[in-house]
Scaffold this motif. Structure first.
Motif, PDB file in Angstrom:
ATOM      1  N   GLN A  93      16.842  37.480 -10.514  1.00 26.41           N
ATOM      2  CA  GLN A  93      16.405  38.820 -10.082  1.00 26.41           C
ATOM      3  C   GLN A  93      17.025  39.182  -8.734  1.00 26.41           C
ATOM      4  O   GLN A  93      17.491  40.304  -8.539  1.00 26.41           O
ATOM      5  N   ASP A 173      24.377  34.913 -24.437  1.00 26.86           N
ATOM      6  CA  ASP A 173      24.170  35.715 -23.221  1.00 26.86           C
ATOM      7  C   ASP A 173      24.475  34.881 -21.968  1.00 26.86           C
ATOM      8  O   ASP A 173      25.124  35.349 -21.030  1.00 26.86           O
ATOM      9  N   SER A 364      12.139  43.778 -17.274  1.00 26.15           N
ATOM     10  CA  SER A 364      13.266  44.697 -17.442  1.00 26.15           C
ATOM     11  C   SER A 364      13.484  45.088 -18.911  1.00 26.15           C
ATOM     12  O   SER A 364      14.047  46.135 -19.202  1.00 26.15           O
ATOM     13  N   PHE A 387       7.968  35.799 -31.749  1.00 26.25           N
ATOM     14  CA  PHE A 387       7.603  36.726 -32.830  1.00 26.25           C
ATOM     15  C   PHE A 387       8.596  36.623 -33.971  1.00 26.25           C
ATOM     16  O   PHE A 387       9.816  36.583 -33.745  1.00 26.25           O
TER      17      PHE A 387
HETATM   18  C1  B12 Z   1      15.655  33.327 -21.121  1.00 27.06           C
HETATM   19  C2  B12 Z   1      15.297  34.316 -22.202  1.00 27.06           C
HETATM   20  C3  B12 Z   1      14.081  34.153 -22.863  1.00 27.06           C
HETATM   21  C4  B12 Z   1      13.041  33.096 -22.448  1.00 27.06           C
HETATM   22  C5  B12 Z   1      12.218  33.713 -21.255  1.00 27.06           C
HETATM   23  C6  B12 Z   1      11.384  32.731 -20.476  1.00 27.06           C
HETATM   24  C7  B12 Z   1      12.077  32.163 -19.264  1.00 27.06           C
HETATM   25  N1  B12 Z   1      11.311  31.860 -18.290  1.00 27.06           N
HETATM   26  O1  B12 Z   1      13.254  31.984 -19.202  1.00 27.06           O
HETATM   27  C8  B12 Z   1      12.243  32.955 -23.786  1.00 27.06           C
HETATM   28  C9  B12 Z   1      12.932  31.906 -24.649  1.00 27.06           C
HETATM   29  C10 B12 Z   1      10.776  32.608 -23.659  1.00 27.06           C
HETATM   30  C11 B12 Z   1      12.487  34.332 -24.420  1.00 27.06           C
HETATM   31  C12 B12 Z   1      11.632  34.893 -25.354  1.00 27.06           C
HETATM   32  C13 B12 Z   1      11.942  36.032 -26.088  1.00 27.06           C
HETATM   33  N2  B12 Z   1      13.095  36.720 -26.063  1.00 27.06           N
HETATM   34 CO1  B12 Z   1      14.450  36.445 -24.684  1.00 27.06          CO
HETATM   35  N3  B12 Z   1      15.912  36.219 -23.519  1.00 27.06           N
HETATM   36  C14 B12 Z   1      16.162  35.387 -22.542  1.00 27.06           C
HETATM   37  C15 B12 Z   1      17.554  35.665 -21.932  1.00 27.06           C
HETATM   38  C16 B12 Z   1      18.566  34.684 -22.520  1.00 27.06           C
HETATM   39  C17 B12 Z   1      17.653  35.652 -20.397  1.00 27.06           C
HETATM   40  C18 B12 Z   1      16.551  36.445 -19.687  1.00 27.06           C
HETATM   41  C19 B12 Z   1      16.698  36.280 -18.189  1.00 27.06           C
HETATM   42  O2  B12 Z   1      16.503  35.192 -17.659  1.00 27.06           O
HETATM   43  N4  B12 Z   1      17.100  37.360 -17.480  1.00 27.06           N
HETATM   44  C20 B12 Z   1      17.411  37.319 -16.079  1.00 27.06           C
HETATM   45  C21 B12 Z   1      16.244  37.712 -15.189  1.00 27.06           C
HETATM   46  C22 B12 Z   1      16.727  37.782 -13.752  1.00 27.06           C
HETATM   47  O3  B12 Z   1      15.773  39.000 -15.534  1.00 27.06           O
HETATM   48  P1  B12 Z   1      14.209  39.215 -15.817  1.00 27.06           P
HETATM   49  O4  B12 Z   1      14.041  40.611 -16.268  1.00 27.06           O
HETATM   50  O5  B12 Z   1      13.375  38.730 -14.723  1.00 27.06           O
HETATM   51  O6  B12 Z   1      14.011  38.201 -17.074  1.00 27.06           O
HETATM   52  C23 B12 Z   1      12.799  38.096 -17.744  1.00 27.06           C
HETATM   53  C24 B12 Z   1      12.742  38.965 -18.995  1.00 27.06           C
HETATM   54  O7  B12 Z   1      14.042  39.081 -19.538  1.00 27.06           O
HETATM   55  C25 B12 Z   1      11.810  38.170 -19.872  1.00 27.06           C
HETATM   56  N5  B12 Z   1      12.232  38.180 -21.269  1.00 27.06           N
HETATM   57  C26 B12 Z   1      12.988  37.284 -21.876  1.00 27.06           C
HETATM   58  N6  B12 Z   1      13.181  37.620 -23.166  1.00 27.06           N
HETATM   59  C27 B12 Z   1      12.521  38.774 -23.343  1.00 27.06           C
HETATM   60  C28 B12 Z   1      12.397  39.548 -24.482  1.00 27.06           C
HETATM   61  C29 B12 Z   1      11.642  40.710 -24.427  1.00 27.06           C
HETATM   62  C30 B12 Z   1      11.544  41.565 -25.639  1.00 27.06           C
HETATM   63  C31 B12 Z   1      10.992  41.076 -23.223  1.00 27.06           C
HETATM   64  C32 B12 Z   1      10.162  42.312 -23.156  1.00 27.06           C
HETATM   65  C33 B12 Z   1      11.145  40.296 -22.071  1.00 27.06           C
HETATM   66  C34 B12 Z   1      11.895  39.152 -22.160  1.00 27.06           C
HETATM   67  O8  B12 Z   1      11.823  36.810 -19.424  1.00 27.06           O
HETATM   68  C35 B12 Z   1      12.732  36.688 -18.339  1.00 27.06           C
HETATM   69  C36 B12 Z   1      12.297  35.612 -17.369  1.00 27.06           C
HETATM   70  O9  B12 Z   1      11.032  35.893 -16.869  1.00 27.06           O
HETATM   71  C37 B12 Z   1      17.798  37.125 -22.469  1.00 27.06           C
HETATM   72  C38 B12 Z   1      19.263  37.523 -22.564  1.00 27.06           C
HETATM   73  C39 B12 Z   1      19.587  38.873 -21.949  1.00 27.06           C
HETATM   74  N7  B12 Z   1      20.725  39.403 -22.320  1.00 27.06           N
HETATM   75  O10 B12 Z   1      18.875  39.438 -21.147  1.00 27.06           O
HETATM   76  C40 B12 Z   1      17.044  37.081 -23.824  1.00 27.06           C
HETATM   77  C41 B12 Z   1      16.518  38.386 -24.454  1.00 27.06           C
HETATM   78  C42 B12 Z   1      16.018  39.324 -23.379  1.00 27.06           C
HETATM   79  N8  B12 Z   1      15.397  37.943 -25.310  1.00 27.06           N
HETATM   80  C43 B12 Z   1      15.300  38.587 -26.391  1.00 27.06           C
HETATM   81  C44 B12 Z   1      14.259  38.430 -27.358  1.00 27.06           C
HETATM   82  C45 B12 Z   1      14.369  39.232 -28.653  1.00 27.06           C
HETATM   83  C46 B12 Z   1      13.162  37.585 -27.114  1.00 27.06           C
HETATM   84  C47 B12 Z   1      11.916  37.415 -28.016  1.00 27.06           C
HETATM   85  C48 B12 Z   1      11.267  38.742 -28.453  1.00 27.06           C
HETATM   86  C49 B12 Z   1      12.326  36.546 -29.235  1.00 27.06           C
HETATM   87  C50 B12 Z   1      11.267  36.375 -30.310  1.00 27.06           C
HETATM   88  N9  B12 Z   1      11.669  36.503 -31.553  1.00 27.06           N
HETATM   89  O11 B12 Z   1      10.124  36.092 -30.052  1.00 27.06           O
HETATM   90  C51 B12 Z   1      10.966  36.581 -27.087  1.00 27.06           C
HETATM   91  C52 B12 Z   1       9.879  37.374 -26.322  1.00 27.06           C
HETATM   92  C53 B12 Z   1       8.558  37.400 -27.078  1.00 27.06           C
HETATM   93  C54 B12 Z   1       7.374  37.753 -26.208  1.00 27.06           C
HETATM   94  N10 B12 Z   1       6.547  36.757 -25.906  1.00 27.06           N
HETATM   95  O12 B12 Z   1       7.157  38.888 -25.829  1.00 27.06           O
HETATM   96  C55 B12 Z   1      16.410  39.624 -26.549  1.00 27.06           C
HETATM   97  C56 B12 Z   1      15.903  41.047 -26.288  1.00 27.06           C
HETATM   98  C57 B12 Z   1      16.639  42.062 -27.122  1.00 27.06           C
HETATM   99  C58 B12 Z   1      15.929  43.369 -27.241  1.00 27.06           C
HETATM  100  N11 B12 Z   1      16.669  44.389 -27.672  1.00 27.06           N
HETATM  101  O13 B12 Z   1      14.761  43.529 -26.993  1.00 27.06           O
HETATM  102  C59 B12 Z   1      17.472  39.074 -25.506  1.00 27.06           C
HETATM  103  C60 B12 Z   1      18.356  40.153 -24.896  1.00 27.06           C
HETATM  104  C61 B12 Z   1      18.328  38.017 -26.258  1.00 27.06           C
HETATM  105  C62 B12 Z   1      19.317  38.639 -27.221  1.00 27.06           C
HETATM  106  N12 B12 Z   1      20.569  38.679 -26.873  1.00 27.06           N
HETATM  107  O14 B12 Z   1      18.963  39.090 -28.285  1.00 27.06           O
HETATM  108  N13 B12 Z   1      13.622  34.877 -23.952  1.00 27.06           N
END
Ligand code: B12
Length: 416
Positions: A93, A173, A364, A387
């Motif tokens: 972040q 990613d 985000s 999910f």
């Molecule tokens: C690491 C990661 C995860 C980790 C997060 C935990 C952790 N502490 O690391 C885990 C494995 C748990 C995860 C889960 C999920 N994830 Co994810 N995740 C990522 C990844 C690779 C990096 C995120 C990150 O670290 N960002 C950097 C930090 C600085 O930003 P941030 O905003 O603080 O990050 C937070 C959010 O991104 C949040 N997060 C992570 N995944 C998701 C998904 C959703 C839908 C939401 C709302 C938030 C969220 O967790 C992060 C850490 O706190 C991204 C890739 C990407 N391109 O963004 C995918 C990504 C965001 N995830 C995705 C998805 C689909 C999911 C899930 C819905 C999968 C599922 N089938 O269940 C679940 C979320 C379910 C829920 N409980 O609501 C997709 C979202 C696409 C979309 N159009 O919505 C991405 C883009 C992957 C992809 N290329 O498809 N994820």
């Protein structure tokens, strides 16, 4: 007769040459007739910026990289990100905030030294760590490199060694961001140290890029729809012969037409690639005072549409993880308006049955589910609520995914 044959052959040849030349997807750019589609997409992203919306640095970076159409939104988001307290931010972040401020030509101030300290203390605790633990630190390395921070080269060596040692399944990613970070670092190696370092980073980059190119799908996508934007950035700075950029763009534009990019964050991650930009361009952005602002109509994302008819969704919550005392598997059948987001299913199930109580936090990407039936994810245990539709994990979260009639959705407490 010979003359006629010759003329026909010549025409055929000319047609083929001309035809090949005008093939719409032979190059890596948006065809003129699709330009409005991409501009509209940018409008949706920029209109999502309001005083009450989640301050998303990725949106500011994307806006500044491609040139904003909405100067008000750009100003507002810059101001909001400027005022965020950095103390509790994660490495990722913090890095995004620094890149966002840099892209708006603002001084990131003490955020840089804070990031450097956090990066110096960061270690991957085991080679079995999920590959995605490198996502945030890749951003961290990229931000430090772009700001020419002293010590970045050493940090990069440590980071790359941990990445090479990791044995968990590759994550597109994360691989894409690591590629951007290590490309930036490779470009900053001083001449006297060039050979040794270049060889090492070259080796790590080849390894990641091979993994990325293995994830290029026949349909043009790279590692799935929502990984494609970052993967395109990586492959445009580390090109591979196997990649047909035109095919990827063609497919992405089709998905945009089908409204698969309604989430502003998904737009922020695809837009730079569609406009031929990468995060490596952030330090090169020039901020002019009189930015040209295109006036556009405000559009509503189509996914907000719901109809008068209802659909039925079967929703199961499941926790079978060992070590967690409370094991359960519960199912509710709920009715929601056709076109609703999955969130409506969760809310309806919670209303009908208190066991379906859930908690969430804003991120985000929108609402992220942190607990169901009082079982909370624990980051250190790498547990989370996943999910699925049937047995397939959803590629979107509860605030974006639109369930269909008779779908079976499961929320499964699991590990990553
Ligand atoms: C690491 C990661 C995860 C980790 C997060 C935990 C952790 N502490 O690391 C885990 C494995 C748990 C995860 C889960 C999920 N994830 Co994810 N995740 C990522 C990844 C690779 C990096 C995120 C990150 O670290 N960002 C950097 C930090 C600085 O930003 P941030 O905003 O603080 O990050 C937070 C959010 O991104 C949040 N997060 C992570 N995944 C998701 C998904 C959703 C839908 C939401 C709302 C938030 C969220 O967790 C992060 C850490 O706190 C991204 C890739 C990407 N391109 O963004 C995918 C990504 C965001 N995830 C995705 C998805 C689909 C999911 C899930 C819905 C999968 C599922 N089938 O269940 C679940 C979320 C379910 C829920 N409980 O609501 C997709 C979202 C696409 C979309 N159009 O919505 C991405 C883009 C992957 C992809 N290329 O498809 N994820």
């Amino acid at each position: 007769m010979k003359m006629i044959l010759f003329t026909v052959a010549l025409w055929g040849l000319l047609w083929a040459v001309n035809g090949a030349h005008t093939l719409p997807w032979s190059e890596c750019s948006i065809p003129t007739e699709k330009q409005a589609l991409v501009d509209d997409l940018q409008d949706v992203m920029e209109s999502s910026v309001t005083p009450s919306s989640f301050p998303n640095p990725s949106i500011l970076i994307a806006m500044n990289l491609v040139g904003t159409q909405n100067a008000e939104a750009q100003k507002l988001l810059t101001k909001t990100i400027m005022s965020i307290d950095s103390t509790d931010l994660t490495v990722g972040q913090l890095a995004l905030n620094i890149m966002a401020l840099t892209s708006s030509c603002q001084d990131p101030g003490n955020r840089l030294s804070l990031l450097k300290r956090k990066m110096e203390n960061w270690v991957s605790s085991s080679p079995q760590d999920p590959y995605s633990v490198f996502y945030g630190p890749s951003l961290g390395l990229l931000a430090l490199c772009q700001k020419n921070q002293e010590g970045t080269l050493d940090l990069a060596v440590g980071f790359a060694k941990m990445l090479l040692a990791n044995v968990s399944p590759f994550n597109v990613d994360t691989g894409a961001l690591a590629t951007l970070a290590l490309t930036c670092v490779s470009n900053m190696i001083p001449e006297d140290l060039d050979d040794e370092y270049s060889e090492f980073f070259g080796h790590v980059l080849t390894n990641i890029v091979e993994n990325l190119s293995r994830r290029i799908e026949d349909n043009g996508l790279i590692g799935g729809l929502y990984s494609t934007g970052l993967a395109m950035q990586a492959l445009s700075v580390q090109p591979v012969e196997k990649w047909n950029c035109g095919k990827t763009i063609e497919r992405v534009l089709k998905e945009i037409e089908q409204n698969q990019f309604a989430n502003p964050m998904s737009i922020a991650q695809i837009l730079p690639s569609l406009k031929g930009k990468t995060y490596l361009d952030v330090p090169r952005i020039t901020c002019s005072i009189d930015q040209e602002v295109r006036q556009t109509l405000q559009r509503q994302p189509g996914s907000l549409w719901t109809s008068d008819s209802d659909i039925t969704v079967t929703y199961t919550i499941n926790n079978q993880l060992r070590g967690v005392e409370l094991i359960f598997n519960e199912t509710e059948v709920v009715s929601v308006r056709k076109g609703s987001f999955l969130l409506a299913v969760l809310e309806e199930a919670q209303r009908k049955n208190p066991k379906f109580k859930f908690e969430s936090r804003m991120t985000s990407w929108g609402l992220y589910i942190t607990s169901i039936n009082n079982i909370h994810e624990v980051e250190n245990h790498r547990t989370y609520w996943q999910f699925l539709s049937g047995k397939t994990p959803l590629d979107q979260g509860v605030g974006s995914y639109i369930p269909y009639n008779n779908e079976h959705i499961t929320a499964n407490f699991t590990q990553y």
